[in-house]
Design an enzyme around this catalytic site. Structure first.
Site, short mmCIF file in Angstrom:
data_model
loop_
_atom_site.label_atom_id
_atom_site.label_comp_id
_atom_site.label_asym_id
_atom_site.label_seq_id
_atom_site.Cartn_x
_atom_site.Cartn_y
_atom_site.Cartn_z
N GLU A 1 23.40 -3.23 16.63
CA GLU A 1 23.03 -4.40 15.83
C GLU A 1 23.04 -4.02 14.34
O GLU A 1 22.64 -2.94 13.98
CB GLU A 1 21.62 -4.82 16.24
CG GLU A 1 21.11 -6.03 15.54
CD GLU A 1 22.09 -7.18 15.60
OE1 GLU A 1 22.43 -7.61 16.70
OE2 GLU A 1 22.54 -7.63 14.52
N CYS B 1 14.83 1.10 9.45
CA CYS B 1 16.13 1.60 9.95
C CYS B 1 16.69 2.80 9.20
O CYS B 1 16.91 3.85 9.79
CB CYS B 1 17.15 0.47 9.93
SG CYS B 1 16.80 -0.75 11.18
N LEU C 1 21.90 -6.40 11.82
CA LEU C 1 21.18 -7.40 11.01
C LEU C 1 20.17 -6.74 10.07
O LEU C 1 19.65 -5.66 10.34
CB LEU C 1 20.50 -8.44 11.89
CG LEU C 1 19.48 -8.02 12.94
CD1 LEU C 1 18.12 -7.72 12.34
CD2 LEU C 1 19.34 -9.13 13.97
N ARG C 2 19.93 -7.42 8.96
CA ARG C 2 18.95 -6.95 7.99
C ARG C 2 17.70 -7.81 8.08
O ARG C 2 17.80 -9.02 8.28
CB ARG C 2 19.49 -7.06 6.55
CG ARG C 2 20.58 -6.10 6.22
CD ARG C 2 21.31 -6.56 4.98
NE ARG C 2 21.88 -7.90 5.18
CZ ARG C 2 22.47 -8.62 4.23
NH1 ARG C 2 22.54 -8.15 3.00
NH2 ARG C 2 22.96 -9.81 4.50
N GLU C 3 16.54 -7.20 7.90
CA GLU C 3 15.31 -7.99 7.84
C GLU C 3 15.38 -8.89 6.62
O GLU C 3 15.93 -8.52 5.59
CB GLU C 3 14.10 -7.05 7.73
CG GLU C 3 13.91 -6.23 8.99
CD GLU C 3 12.70 -5.31 8.91
OE1 GLU C 3 11.82 -5.55 8.07
OE2 GLU C 3 12.65 -4.37 9.70
C1 UDX Z 1 19.42 -2.03 7.22
C2 UDX Z 1 20.93 -2.30 7.34
O1 UDX Z 1 21.38 -2.99 6.16
C3 UDX Z 1 21.23 -3.12 8.59
O2 UDX Z 1 22.63 -3.29 8.73
C4 UDX Z 1 20.66 -2.39 9.80
O3 UDX Z 1 20.86 -3.14 10.97
C5 UDX Z 1 19.18 -2.10 9.61
O4 UDX Z 1 18.97 -1.38 8.40
P1 UDX Z 1 17.27 -3.41 6.43
O5 UDX Z 1 16.53 -2.13 6.63
O6 UDX Z 1 16.71 -4.68 6.98
O7 UDX Z 1 18.76 -3.27 7.04
O8 UDX Z 1 17.42 -3.65 4.86
P2 UDX Z 1 18.52 -3.45 3.72
O9 UDX Z 1 18.72 -4.75 3.06
O10 UDX Z 1 19.71 -2.75 4.20
O11 UDX Z 1 17.72 -2.51 2.69
C6 UDX Z 1 17.22 -1.23 3.07
C7 UDX Z 1 16.56 -0.55 1.90
O12 UDX Z 1 17.51 -0.18 0.93
C8 UDX Z 1 15.53 -1.40 1.16
O13 UDX Z 1 14.40 -0.60 0.83
C9 UDX Z 1 16.25 -1.84 -0.10
O14 UDX Z 1 15.38 -2.10 -1.18
C10 UDX Z 1 17.12 -0.63 -0.35
N1 UDX Z 1 18.32 -0.94 -1.14
C11 UDX Z 1 19.30 -1.72 -0.60
C12 UDX Z 1 18.47 -0.41 -2.41
O15 UDX Z 1 17.61 0.31 -2.91
N2 UDX Z 1 19.63 -0.68 -3.12
C13 UDX Z 1 20.62 -1.46 -2.60
O16 UDX Z 1 21.63 -1.64 -3.30
C14 UDX Z 1 20.46 -2.00 -1.31
#
Ligand code: UDX
Length: 434
Positions: A151, A260, A153-155
């Site tokens: 999967e 994740c 998906l992002r939260e």
């Molecule tokens: C992530 C993956 O994107 C998703 O595909 C997987 O299924 C689960 O893990 P998620 O943890 O929900 O999703 O959030 P995401 O939007 O990816 O952000 C993760 C972290 O990275 C956050 O703390 C966010 O603030 C940080 N981040 C993200 C950055 O610091 N810079 C960015 O450019 C993007």
């Protein structure tokens, strides 16, 4: 077809609800009766925009039901998606206890041939292990096929990501089983990648690790920008326009958190170690992220001096906006560091405060709004870029605070604005306004 989803966390619940929305008959199963009661009343136990409405719509349409009864969940099931947690063990490896338990229960309760689909993130080789657990216990005459379907998906945007994802990965060593699962997803009209099981398992870890690598990389460029002069926002824009690189996941900040990235890159590193492979880049990604989470704290110590007895405000506690999840959030490390310094801490987050209160109780003060949190603050940290926080005007911020000193871990404001308002402003990868 009767489709059962095991586990009603982010992945299981969102998958189940979205599949019911495209007309599948879905039963979501979880051992937590309280959660099931809440779900049956049309409410989601997790904060995810749009989820409550979709749950209610599909319960009413008779396509979605929730149960804590294992027999009801598995008897007559044609297809079972496993979406239970794989939390980290202390050594970074993935804990497979819930997976094993699910596999045993499935084997003991199915009543006809079925396909078991693993959506949980599991180390390479786990699907074969699940297959063995089931095969050893399943009643004679029944056949269970295994499919890996990671999967992505992002939260915070989980529903959108499910309907509009970039791809669906289906790993199967049995073509027919792979096709059945592809048909289930057909209404989403997304590209489907068919692979063998081990490659599918690896795709998930490789994707998350690469995204984490992008973040750690841009954070290091940001740190260097602060030294050599340069503005990371401009640098990231210029770099991201190269289509080979892409502009996404180039937002410098206080490091990545969540349920994740930290878990999955540690698990991949652990897997590499197990196979006697030294995954150098991955180790650096982990290291850079750990240091990045401490950066603002050290900047504050340098700029303010002793923090003892100082009234410090933190705006934004969740690991990113639009979620109440604080797992591995930068706020947790900062709060610990500030408490060690005897700072007096007030926090505000639109939805994350109850979770933080469970951890820190009365060691912190919890404000009812960002404005209230800013009142009389001697320094403020911004850790999550909620719209509500980004949309604060610096003029307001200055008015509320005793001393307008801002440590912005998400680059929410422009340097020009900070300069104009006469605010002492420290952000990531940009020059300090002092
Ligand atoms: C992530 C993956 O994107 C998703 O595909 C997987 O299924 C689960 O893990 P998620 O943890 O929900 O999703 O959030 P995401 O939007 O990816 O952000 C993760 C972290 O990275 C956050 O703390 C966010 O603030 C940080 N981040 C993200 C950055 O610091 N810079 C960015 O450019 C993007």
């Amino acid at each position: 077809m009767k489709i059962t989803i095991t586990g009603t966390g982010y992945v299981g619940l969102v998958t189940g609800v979205c599949l019911s929305d495209v007309d599948h008959q879905i039963t979501c199963y979880d051992i937590d009766q309280e959660k099931i009661n809440l779900l049956n009343s049309g409410k989601s136990p997790i904060y995810e925009p749009g989820l409550d409405e979709l749950i209610q719509k599909n319960i009413s349409a008779g396509r979605l039901s929730f149960t804590a009864d294992v027999k009801e969940a598995y008897s007559d099931a044609d297809c079972i998606f496993i979406a239970v947690g794989t939390p980290p063990n202390e050594d970074g490896s993935a804990n497979l206890t819930y997976i094993e338990k699910a596999a045993i229960e499935i084997a003991e309760h199915i009543t006809k041939d079925c396909i078991v689909v693993t959506k949980s993130t599991v180390p390479v080789g786990t699907n074969e292990y699940i297959g063995r657990i089931i095969a050893e216990r399943v009643p004679a005459g029944l056949t269970v096929k295994i499919v890996s379907n990671p999967e992505f998906l992002r939260e915070g945007s989980a529903i959108h990501d499910t309907f509009h994802g970039d791809r669906i990965v289906i790993g199967s060593n049995d073509q027919e089983a792979g096709k059945v699962i592809a048909d289930i997803y057909a209404p989403f009209k997304l590209p489907i990648v068919h692979t063998d099981i081990r490659s599918a398992e690896m795709i998930k870890y490789a994707s998350n690790s690469f995204l984490a690598l992008k973040i750690s990389f841009i954070n290091e460029i940001a740190n260097l920008c602060e030294k050599v002069g340069g503005n990371i926002e401009h640098v990231a824009a210029g770099v991201g326009l190269d289509k080979r690189i892409g502009s996404k996941f180039l937002q410098a900040g206080i490091g990545f958190g969540g349920s994740c990235f930290p878990k999955d890159i540690n698990a991949l590193n652990h897997l590499a170690n197990e196979y006697d492979y030294d995954f150098k880049i991955l180790k650096s990604v982990i290291d850079v992220n750990r240091l990045q989470k401490e950066r603002l704290f050290y900047k504050a110590k340098e700029a303010v001096g002793s923090l003892a007895g100082k009234k410090i405000t933190i705006l934004g506690l969740t690991f990113k906006p639009n979620t109440d999840d604080i797992r591995d959030a930068a706020s947790l490390k900062l709060i610990q560091d500030l408490l060690m310094e005897d700072a007096v801490i007030t926090v505000y987050d639109p939805v994350g405060m109850p979770n933080v209160e469970k951890l820190f109780g009365n060691k912190l003060q919890y404000a009812e709004s960002a404005e209230k949190a800013l009142e009389d603050a001697e320094a403020t940290f911004i850790l999550t870029e909620w719209d509500e926080i980004k949309n604060l005007s610096l003029e307001q911020v200055k008015r509320y605070m005793t001393k307008p000193i801002l440590f912005d871990g998400r680059n929410c404001f422009t340097l020009e604005d900070a300069e104009k308002q006469g605010i002492q402003y420290y952000s990531i990868g940009r020059k300090a306004i002092v």
